[in-house]
Every structure is written in C-alpha cells, then in structure tokens.
Design a protein around this motif. Sequence first.
Motif, PDB file in Angstrom:
ATOM      1  N   CYS A  78      36.694   0.262 -41.920  1.00  9.51           N
ATOM      2  CA  CYS A  78      37.333  -0.772 -42.737  1.00  9.51           C
ATOM      3  C   CYS A  78      38.346  -0.178 -43.706  1.00  9.51           C
ATOM      4  O   CYS A  78      38.581  -0.730 -44.768  1.00  9.51           O
ATOM      5  N   GLY A  79      38.963   0.928 -43.344  1.00  9.80           N
ATOM      6  CA  GLY A  79      39.893   1.594 -44.241  1.00  9.80           C
ATOM      7  C   GLY A  79      41.337   1.160 -44.101  1.00  9.80           C
ATOM      8  O   GLY A  79      42.211   1.725 -44.739  1.00  9.80           O
ATOM      9  N   SER A  80      41.612   0.171 -43.283  1.00 16.22           N
ATOM     10  CA  SER A  80      42.985  -0.284 -43.069  1.00 16.22           C
ATOM     11  C   SER A  80      43.077  -1.775 -43.337  1.00 16.22           C
ATOM     12  O   SER A  80      42.109  -2.510 -43.195  1.00 16.22           O
ATOM     13  N   GLU A  81      44.273  -2.206 -43.690  1.00 16.90           N
ATOM     14  CA  GLU A  81      44.516  -3.623 -43.946  1.00 16.90           C
ATOM     15  C   GLU A  81      45.347  -4.211 -42.819  1.00 16.90           C
ATOM     16  O   GLU A  81      46.357  -3.643 -42.420  1.00 16.90           O
ATOM     17  N   SER A  82      44.919  -5.331 -42.298  1.00 17.26           N
ATOM     18  CA  SER A  82      45.649  -6.074 -41.280  1.00 17.26           C
ATOM     19  C   SER A  82      45.867  -5.234 -40.008  1.00 17.26           C
ATOM     20  O   SER A  82      46.992  -5.000 -39.588  1.00 17.26           O
ATOM     21  N   VAL A  83      44.775  -4.804 -39.382  1.00 23.48           N
ATOM     22  CA  VAL A  83      44.836  -3.996 -38.162  1.00 23.48           C
ATOM     23  C   VAL A  83      45.413  -4.846 -37.027  1.00 23.48           C
ATOM     24  O   VAL A  83      44.996  -5.974 -36.818  1.00 23.48           O
ATOM     25  N   LYS A  84      46.377  -4.289 -36.304  1.00 21.37           N
ATOM     26  CA  LYS A  84      47.029  -5.025 -35.222  1.00 21.37           C
ATOM     27  C   LYS A  84      46.708  -4.475 -33.845  1.00 21.37           C
ATOM     28  O   LYS A  84      46.661  -5.217 -32.878  1.00 21.37           O
ATOM     29  N   GLU A  85      46.506  -3.158 -33.700  1.00 20.90           N
ATOM     30  CA  GLU A  85      46.222  -2.566 -32.400  1.00 20.90           C
ATOM     31  C   GLU A  85      45.161  -1.495 -32.538  1.00 20.90           C
ATOM     32  O   GLU A  85      45.086  -0.812 -33.559  1.00 20.90           O
ATOM     33  N   VAL A  86      44.362  -1.330 -31.490  1.00 24.51           N
ATOM     34  CA  VAL A  86      43.389  -0.247 -31.416  1.00 24.51           C
ATOM     35  C   VAL A  86      43.473   0.355 -30.013  1.00 24.51           C
ATOM     36  O   VAL A  86      43.599  -0.372 -29.028  1.00 24.51           O
ATOM     37  N   HIS A  87      43.453   1.691 -29.959  1.00 20.05           N
ATOM     38  CA  HIS A  87      43.526   2.397 -28.674  1.00 20.05           C
ATOM     39  C   HIS A  87      42.656   3.642 -28.724  1.00 20.05           C
ATOM     40  O   HIS A  87      42.542   4.292 -29.767  1.00 20.05           O
ATOM     41  N   TRP A  88      42.045   3.980 -27.580  1.00 19.69           N
ATOM     42  CA  TRP A  88      41.349   5.246 -27.429  1.00 19.69           C
ATOM     43  C   TRP A  88      42.383   6.319 -27.123  1.00 19.69           C
ATOM     44  O   TRP A  88      43.347   6.073 -26.389  1.00 19.69           O
ATOM     45  N   HIS A  89      42.196   7.506 -27.653  1.00 20.77           N
ATOM     46  CA  HIS A  89      43.075   8.627 -27.323  1.00 20.77           C
ATOM     47  C   HIS A  89      42.799   9.020 -25.873  1.00 20.77           C
ATOM     48  O   HIS A  89      41.642   9.133 -25.477  1.00 20.77           O
ATOM     49  N   PRO A  90      43.821   9.240 -25.072  1.00 19.35           N
ATOM     50  CA  PRO A  90      43.592   9.530 -23.647  1.00 19.35           C
ATOM     51  C   PRO A  90      42.988  10.909 -23.362  1.00 19.35           C
ATOM     52  O   PRO A  90      42.419  11.114 -22.301  1.00 19.35           O
ATOM     53  N   GLN A  91      43.100  11.855 -24.313  1.00 16.15           N
ATOM     54  CA  GLN A  91      42.604  13.209 -24.061  1.00 16.15           C
ATOM     55  C   GLN A  91      41.428  13.609 -24.950  1.00 16.15           C
ATOM     56  O   GLN A  91      40.638  14.453 -24.574  1.00 16.15           O
TER      57      GLN A  91
END
Length: 112
Positions: A78-91
């Motif tokens: 919860c350390g960010s405001e207004s999260v728009k995207e989330v992605h796993w790192h590919p490596q």
Amino acid sequence: PSPLARFTAHRNPITSLEWHPTDESMIAVSDEAGTYIYDLSIEEDEPSENAGGVSGTTGGDEEGGGGEIPPQLLFVHCGSESVKEVHWHPQVASMVMTTALTGFSLFIPSNL
C-alpha cells in the motif's frame, strides 16, 4: 457456470491484474489503494468443531460485502497512490512492478 473463486476484500475497482509467468496459481492484482498478491492454490480450511464457530477469515464488513481477508491473499503493498498497472518481472521470479500516480515501484515480497 459459477466462478472458481470470488474475493470481496477489494473496495475499489480493479485497475490491473496479471498471472505469474511461471506459477499458474499466482496472480498480482492492483486497485487504486494498493497491490495484492494471491495464490489461488491455497484452499480455505474448514472450521473445526472446537473453533467455536469462528471462520478462517478476519475483518468482516457485513454491510459492504467486503472486508474479509481470504486465505489466498499472500501480500499487500500500500505504498503507492492510484496504482494503474501491475506486472511480474519476466526474469526475477517474485519481483513485481507497478506504475502509479506517485511513481514507479519495484518490490519483492518477502514471503514469496
């Protein structure tokens, strides 16, 4: 058909979700308030007779339909405001990246 799982802990609309690239049971989900990591392979324990009728969930907001913490929820960021995207790192297997109004975040949950 009925859904396999339904999570009602989110109070804001989901802004992004992504399945883990190598673990088909893990999913990263974001809403405007935070980022959540779920492991859908975890099943809820049946309440035992000596548990006094207490279920395995906590919280509880009967009016809003949410507030219960599902056992599949492994991590909350919860350390960010207004999260728009989330992605796993590919490596880097357990690294998660988010974009938000407050900036770009990279983190590795300690329990993954």
